[in-house]
Write an enzyme that holds these catalytic residues in place. Sequence first.
Site, PDB file in Angstrom:
ATOM      1  CG  ASP A 257      -4.070 -37.441  68.064  1.00  0.00           C
ATOM      2  OD1 ASP A 257      -3.665 -37.698  69.229  1.00  0.00           O
ATOM      3  OD2 ASP A 257      -4.228 -36.270  67.677  1.00  0.00           O
TER       4      ASP A 257
HETATM    5  C1  BGC Z   1      -3.150 -34.762  70.715  1.00  0.00           C
HETATM    6  C2  BGC Z   1      -1.755 -35.157  70.288  1.00  0.00           C
HETATM    7  C3  BGC Z   1      -0.971 -35.611  71.502  1.00  0.00           C
HETATM    8  C4  BGC Z   1      -1.717 -36.765  72.151  1.00  0.00           C
HETATM    9  C5  BGC Z   1      -1.019 -37.317  73.375  1.00  0.00           C
HETATM   10  C6  BGC Z   1      -3.829 -35.863  71.496  1.00  0.00           C
HETATM   11  O1  BGC Z   1      -5.051 -35.430  72.011  1.00  0.00           O
HETATM   12  O2  BGC Z   1      -3.919 -34.414  69.588  1.00  0.00           O
HETATM   13  O3  BGC Z   1      -1.103 -34.094  69.663  1.00  0.00           O
HETATM   14  O4  BGC Z   1       0.318 -35.981  71.130  1.00  0.00           O
HETATM   15  O5  BGC Z   1      -3.004 -36.313  72.546  1.00  0.00           O
HETATM   16  O6  BGC Z   1      -1.026 -36.404  74.405  1.00  0.00           O
END
Ligand code: BGC
Length: 717
Positions: A257
């Site tokens: 993530d």
């Molecule tokens: C989120 C993800 C997301 C990523 C990119 C993160 O903070 O938890 O679900 O895909 O950001 O935006």
Amino acid sequence: MINTIIKQTNMLYKSCCRLFLLFAAVAFTLNTNAQKNASTEAKINALIKKMTLEEKVNMIHASSFFTSGGVSRLGIPKLVLSDGPHAVRSDTGTYLPVGTCLAATWNPKLGYEFGSVLGSEANFHGKDVILGPGINIIRSPLNGRNFEYESEDPYLVSRMVVGYINGVQDQGISACVKHFAVNNMETNRFNVNVNLTERALREIYLPGSKAAVTEANVNTLMGSYNKVRGQWASQNSYLLNQILKKEWGFKGFVMSDWGAVHNTIEAIWNGCDLEMGTDLNQRPHRDYSKFFMGDTVVNLVRSGRIDESVINEKVRRILYVMFKTNMIDGVRKKGESNTKAHQQTALKVAEEGIVLLKNDNKILPLSSSVKTIAVIGFNAERKQAMGGGSSQAKAFYEVTPIEGLRNAGGNKINITYNQGYKIERGATADDLLIMQAAEAASKADVAIVVGGWTHGFNYSVWSDNAYDAEGYDKPDMHMPFGQDELIKAVLKANPKTVVVLMGGGPIDMTQWINNVPAILQAWYPGMEGGNALAKIIFGQVNPSGKLPMTFPKILEDAPSQKLGIISKDSMQLYYTDDIYVGYRYFDTYKVEPQFAFGHGLSYTTFEYSNLKIQAGKKNTTITFTLKNTGSVPGAEVAQVYVKQEKSTLPRPEKELKAFEKIFLQPGDSKLVKIVLDENAFHYYNDIENKWVMENGVYDIMIGASSRKIKLNGKVKL
Ligand code: BGC
């Protein structure tokens, strides 16, 4: 006699020919697949051979916020990623209903269509990976991201994600299952450590991802922010190396993530293949080579502390996905954006996902004698697409509930609108707005209050008003902004009141539920949501959605609150509710929910009859008849629950093991056949550390919800 012999010989000959052709075709396909695989492998090996160490390392970390590094010298492109999960976030296009609404359709075919829209629009906008589906188990009603996810039940999640992923990936785009794993709260998501038993992990939290890998061959997964049993999930050896890659045979790659990698050695060794989003405090000019999986890796390989083969393995996985999605030497589909067909999918999912929770005296659908409607509540006019955080969508358009009702009502029905409440930080009941709303309700044939939760608009105001938003959990389950007072006042003014609730999950309705004749759960129903809602209210569409999660009466009834433990500093979560998530808890512990898992009403009635259960050597076959006994066409989701009568370890009162959504014309019936394999009966014995299927008697329950069991039977295995 001779004629018969000739005839039989002829038939035998023809059958043999057919069989031979079939074998030949299978052998040919297997052979071509094997050849293709072998040649892809050879191409991957050749590319890796040609790459310098720096080039390899460049591929395993980000090169911008949403791209990985490529090697242009060798024709290896960057991967272009985009959120997800219900739109291609970066570009204006189709805004599909959120994950809970999709799951509420209980229709895996719609999951496929949903995924196809995303895949097609991703192609159109030049993306390679859609960051979705979001499939974390809905464990607590407070989780700010529940709306993005699907269900409290691992089986329902599994069925819906397989459809979604196949839909995306058949368009030649990679899906990304997130967040792996046990990221079920937003509070402290960057730090919290989740402690849970092996049984809860295997039975509740992992089956969705397992189905994604073993059934849908998902190309990528995203590791979550939290720790699991003391080790960061995005660099967690047990989850990534042992379970995902070794046990399930995952061939694609794992990305972290955004900012979920914390140190180089653990990430490299423990199964992370691509580091994304690390915050280097260098905005706006980031030096991506300073990521944990950047220059440090080059030095560690050069100094002999990491073997280059470990890096090759990560590059190999990324290249595998690139070849699989025709990024290197194939032809990509062009894709389309925001077509009529895509909008129709958005509409269909909303029509099938909106749930009719209550309908006393059949107040819905509204009768043709209704000439005036007082629509009340800010959610009736509020656009929700841009809310929620990383899942926000740039909707090409969004039909709000008030617009939908006006579209459907035309000039035959007089529709008034009153805001009723304000969406503001800490806003309580607004007496003037309530008075105006009640007055309008008193003058109308019917009042429709559209309220419930709300989405934060964008990152900067998340904490201000976002009750369904990334990064924050809800403070409680009470209706925000004084809506309880509003609904009570409207009801007093006009008892013919319909309440429409938006949001990713349950809300406390105890103050007014007994007096409201009809309630609809509309989730965040996407760009066509207002039209879908109006069609249901006016009866052009017969609702068929069913709750993918239990709605407790009050927050304190939820197992996460009752049995789960959060340490004082909220750094440790103990999932002491264990496998008793959702209805597994409510039904086993005999707690009355407000609305049960699987609940959803229809404008028609269904009759279940004639249950037959036949145990075979490998499979148990269930048949029963479902009849539409009402006067309008409709669909029922017949749910199959299983309970083991006596087990070595305690098991829940019932567990969903199959379901089928059946569309029937009035008076029509269908013989439904469902085959249960061993998976429907086994459980994870964490004393022996393996899945076990014990001999004995199992109860088979066929229901219209987890609490509305229509047919009962038993099978001895
Ligand atoms: C989120 C993800 C997301 C990523 C990119 C993160 O903070 O938890 O679900 O895909 O950001 O935006």
